[in-house]
Design a protein around this motif. Structure first.
Motif, PDB file in Angstrom:
ATOM      1  N   ARG A   2       0.844  -1.182   0.000  1.00  0.00           N
ATOM      2  CA  ARG A   2       0.000   0.000   0.000  1.00  0.00           C
ATOM      3  C   ARG A   2       0.886   1.241   0.000  1.00  0.00           C
ATOM      4  N   GLU A   3       0.524   2.236  -0.819  1.00  0.00           N
ATOM      5  CA  GLU A   3       1.340   3.434  -0.916  1.00  0.00           C
ATOM      6  C   GLU A   3       0.481   4.684  -0.758  1.00  0.00           C
ATOM      7  N   LEU A   4       1.112   5.731  -0.232  1.00  0.00           N
ATOM      8  CA  LEU A   4       0.443   7.010  -0.070  1.00  0.00           C
ATOM      9  C   LEU A   4       0.244   7.659  -1.428  1.00  0.00           C
ATOM     10  N   VAL A   5      -0.968   8.156  -1.661  1.00  0.00           N
ATOM     11  CA  VAL A   5      -1.283   8.880  -2.891  1.00  0.00           C
ATOM     12  C   VAL A   5      -1.255  10.374  -2.631  1.00  0.00           C
ATOM     13  N   ALA A   6      -2.000  10.818  -1.623  1.00  0.00           N
ATOM     14  CA  ALA A   6      -2.122  12.245  -1.341  1.00  0.00           C
ATOM     15  C   ALA A   6      -2.639  12.435   0.069  1.00  0.00           C
ATOM     16  N   ALA A   7      -2.379  13.615   0.626  1.00  0.00           N
ATOM     17  CA  ALA A   7      -2.846  13.941   1.961  1.00  0.00           C
ATOM     18  C   ALA A   7      -3.254  15.406   1.992  1.00  0.00           C
ATOM     19  N   ILE A   8      -4.133  15.721   2.943  1.00  0.00           N
ATOM     20  CA  ILE A   8      -4.627  17.093   3.073  1.00  0.00           C
ATOM     21  C   ILE A   8      -4.824  17.393   4.552  1.00  0.00           C
ATOM     22  N   THR A   9      -4.474  18.617   4.964  1.00  0.00           N
ATOM     23  CA  THR A   9      -4.631  19.007   6.357  1.00  0.00           C
ATOM     24  C   THR A   9      -6.106  19.214   6.693  1.00  0.00           C
ATOM     25  N   GLY A  10      -6.384  19.360   7.982  1.00  0.00           N
ATOM     26  CA  GLY A  10      -7.759  19.491   8.453  1.00  0.00           C
ATOM     27  C   GLY A  10      -8.502  20.665   7.834  1.00  0.00           C
ATOM     28  N   THR A  11      -7.815  21.769   7.672  1.00  0.00           N
ATOM     29  CA  THR A  11      -8.447  22.950   7.080  1.00  0.00           C
ATOM     30  C   THR A  11      -8.469  22.897   5.561  1.00  0.00           C
ATOM     31  N   GLY A  12      -7.688  21.986   5.012  1.00  0.00           N
ATOM     32  CA  GLY A  12      -7.551  21.929   3.557  1.00  0.00           C
ATOM     33  C   GLY A  12      -6.514  22.875   3.015  1.00  0.00           C
ATOM     34  N   GLY A  13      -5.794  23.542   3.903  1.00  0.00           N
ATOM     35  CA  GLY A  13      -4.853  24.554   3.460  1.00  0.00           C
ATOM     36  C   GLY A  13      -3.558  24.021   2.878  1.00  0.00           C
ATOM     37  N   ARG A  14      -3.229  22.798   3.215  1.00  0.00           N
ATOM     38  CA  ARG A  14      -2.004  22.207   2.678  1.00  0.00           C
ATOM     39  C   ARG A  14      -2.275  20.799   2.177  1.00  0.00           C
TER      40      ARG A  14
END
Length: 116
Positions: free
Chosen positions: A45-57
């Motif tokens: 399994r590999e990481l595709v994408a991530a996003i912070t709680g606010t969506g800012g990063r």
């Protein structure tokens, strides 16, 4: 309890697009970063994408940069993965993930198949 439910997968031709959704419940969604992972047959399994709680990063695996976009709607407790210019090597089961107090939670996954 924490629940993550993915949807939006399917069969698409090379060069096509899909948008995956993950609806979350059981925790304060806007507080936590969310991630998408994928697992192809016979691979880890590999990481595709991530996003912070606010969506800012956001951040992306190198092979997805410029083709995939992660976003979230905190009002709907939903995180999205827009996938464009899909390639056969993007074929995998895509999973939504959240880490709460060092414990990872996973959805059931949604199958994406890129084939002509």
């Amino acid at each position: 309890q924490v629940q993550l439910v993915e949807s939006g997968g399917g069969l698409v031709q090379p060069g096509g697009s899909l948008r995956l959704s993950c609806v979350a419940s059981g925790f304060t969604f806007s507080v936590y970063a969310m991630s998408w992972y994928r697992q192809a047959p016979g691979k880890e399994r590999e990481l595709v994408a991530a996003i912070t709680g606010t969506g800012g990063r956001t951040n992306y695996a190198d092979s997805m940069k410029g083709r995939f976009t992660i976003s979230r709607d905190n009002g709907k407790n939903t995180v999205y993965l827009q996938m464009n210019s899909l390639k056969p090597e993007d074929t995998a089961v895509y999973y939504c993930n959240v880490k709460i107090r060092l414990r990872g939670y996973w959805g059931q996954g949604t199958q994406v198949t890129v084939s002509s």
